[in-house]
Write an enzyme that holds these catalytic residues in place. Structure first.
Site, PDB file in Angstrom:
ATOM      1  N   CYS A  21       0.838  -1.197   0.000  1.00  0.00           N
ATOM      2  CA  CYS A  21       0.000   0.000   0.000  1.00  0.00           C
ATOM      3  C   CYS A  21       0.877   1.252   0.000  1.00  0.00           C
ATOM      4  O   CYS A  21       1.671   1.448   0.919  1.00  0.00           O
ATOM      5  CB  CYS A  21      -0.910   0.026   1.224  1.00  0.00           C
ATOM      6  SG  CYS A  21      -1.959  -1.434   1.376  1.00  0.00           S
ATOM      7  N   ASP A 292       0.851   2.822  18.396  1.00  0.00           N
ATOM      8  CA  ASP A 292       1.044   2.336  17.035  1.00  0.00           C
ATOM      9  C   ASP A 292       1.609   3.424  16.119  1.00  0.00           C
ATOM     10  O   ASP A 292       2.378   3.147  15.197  1.00  0.00           O
ATOM     11  CB  ASP A 292      -0.316   1.847  16.512  1.00  0.00           C
ATOM     12  CG  ASP A 292      -0.250   1.281  15.107  1.00  0.00           C
ATOM     13  OD1 ASP A 292       0.755   0.635  14.787  1.00  0.00           O
ATOM     14  OD2 ASP A 292      -1.211   1.477  14.340  1.00  0.00           O
ATOM     15  N   CYS A 336     -12.764  25.634  22.660  1.00  0.00           N
ATOM     16  CA  CYS A 336     -13.677  25.161  21.622  1.00  0.00           C
ATOM     17  C   CYS A 336     -14.930  24.552  22.240  1.00  0.00           C
ATOM     18  O   CYS A 336     -14.864  23.816  23.226  1.00  0.00           O
ATOM     19  CB  CYS A 336     -12.973  24.129  20.741  1.00  0.00           C
ATOM     20  SG  CYS A 336     -14.029  23.398  19.466  1.00  0.00           S
TER      21      CYS A 336
END
Length: 430
Positions: A21, A292, A336
């Site tokens: 990929c 990860d 926010c």
């Protein structure tokens, strides 16, 4: 005080994969372990150490093993039969679950029978229909993998293996939201994850890794990176169909993130949790990393052959990494209105400049804000319905009733205003 537990994403093949990929951020991690070019498999000693330690590190009665890569099925079925055997040996009465993320290329009848027998939850990586999927998800010869992935899904369904789909959303498919969603539905997916593709190239040509470590400023966006606002619009378009038609039958992870935030439930995704730091990545030699997306030498916690997962989970480095997610918010992010739902997103993506000029802002902010603004009216009503004791699906009935109250200004043979792509008489007007 010991923490409650941790999540470990185990990579028994490391970065080794059987497809190529273009956008994969993990393939280049092989540069960190050049000595394993020929011996890349997780050893039985490391496997047994990991299984024993991971079970011991969990406080609850259920332990989930997550197998990923690279491509975990390249380890072969004997490896995973050994996994089941070792889990039974060390379970100590706990329930053991397995989740395996795969590109599906190697799945055959024997794999499907094994997954069914041992109740593995299989995540299948697929980016939509063939003309979208095959743009990046190709084999070593550069040929598309879509046909083989669909064959794998057919086998999983035939053997009644529970599966979900993981769709990477990048520049190649972000403009095809409804097409992707309808395709996944037709393929049988009822649990969907949409992962934004955001990568940056290092401007340092001497760098060992081409993709920069999160936080580095000397970098440029990879061409396949999803435009921020468009990612939010991709989610919003799918939400408009899902909330009117599919709430009862389809789980979309990002929609559950919003619903959990509005109803005061624990976050369902580390990306939108207030803190993180306890979702690790395990390399095939036993090295444990913060995350990860942080498999870089600076974020290696240790090796499970020298230090237990429990100890590493409670280490100052792991705790500080997780707290930094909350403490490093920009001023714009702190004030926010959607902070309660978003929490600044993943630290990996905090390399942009905020509207007020603060560095370290999340690149995907515009997309997240667009999505959360879009779903706010629905979530406010949903919150009230649930507080009054109505089931989750009551939202569809409420919306249908609201639609009936509106002046009829569409033909029964015209397109449905919900955006499903179907005729009104076949959809909301049925």
């Amino acid at each position: 005080m010991a923490l409650a537990g941790c999540h470990v994403m185990a990579k028994p093949t490391g970065s080794v994969c059987n497809i190529d990929c273009s956008y994969c951020f993990y393939l280049e991690k092989e540069a960190l372990y050049p000595e394993r070019n020929k011996n890349w498999r997780m050893s039985d000693e490391t496997l047994e150490t990991y299984i024993r330690q991971h079970i011991a590190a969990q406080a609850g009665d259920t332990v989930t093993f997550a197998w990923q890569g690279g491509e975990p099925t390249m380890m072969g079925l004997p490896f995973f039969r050994r996994v089941v055997e070792l889990c039974a040996k060390y379970a100590q009465g706990k329930k053991i679950d397995h989740a395996l993320q795969t590109n599906g290329i190697l799945i055959d009848e024997e794999w499907a029978r094994f997954f069914a027998e041992h109740r593995f939850l299989i995540g299948v990586s697929i980016d939509g229909p063939a003309h979208l999927h095959n743009q990046y998800r190709v084999n070593r010869a550069g040929k598309g993998t879509h046909e083989k992935v669909m064959a794998a899904i057919a086998l999983l369904k035939a053997h009644r293996v529970e599966f979900n789909t993981l769709t990477v959303v990048g520049k190649h498919n972000v403009g095809h939201a409804r097409e992707v969603y309808d395709f996944l539905l037709a393929a049988g997916s009822r649990y969907m994850q949409f992962i934004p593709l955001v990568e940056r190239f290092s401007s340092d040509e001497s760098s060992l890794l081409q993709l920069v470590m999160p936080g580095e400023s000397a970098a440029k966006l990879a061409p396949w990176t999803v435009p921020s606002w468009q990612f939010g619009d991709f989610l919003s378009q799918i939400f408009d169909v899902w909330v009117r038609r599919d709430v009862a039958d389809v789980y979309v992870q990002m929609f559950d993130v919003a619903l959990a935030a509005w109803t005061g439930q624990p976050p369902v995704l580390c990306v939108h949790s207030e803190t993180c730091g306890h979702a690790f990545a395990l390399e095939s030699n036993g090295d444990l990393y913060n995350c990860d997306h942080y498999v870089y030498p600076e974020h290696k916690l240790g090796n499970i052959h020298q230090t237990s997962i429990t100890t590493l989970n409670n280490s100052e480095q792991a705790i500080a990494f997780g707290q930094a997610k909350k403490e490093s918010l920009t001023a714009d992010c702190r004030r926010c209105e959607f902070r309660f739902a978003c929490h600044g997103g993943c630290p990996k993506h905090r390399f942009a400049v905020s509207p007020s000029g603060y560095p370290g802002h999340n690149y995907l902010c515009a997309g997240y804000k667009h999505f959360f603004q879009h779903v706010t009216p629905y979530m406010n009503v949903w919150q009230q319905l649930l507080e009054q004791g109505y089931p989750l699906t009551a939202m569809m009935s409420w919306l249908a009733e609201e639609e009936r109250k509106k002046p009829v200004n569409h033909s029964r043979n015209g397109p449905c205003p919900c955006g499903s792509g179907k005729k009104y008489k076949k959809c909301c007007g049925a």
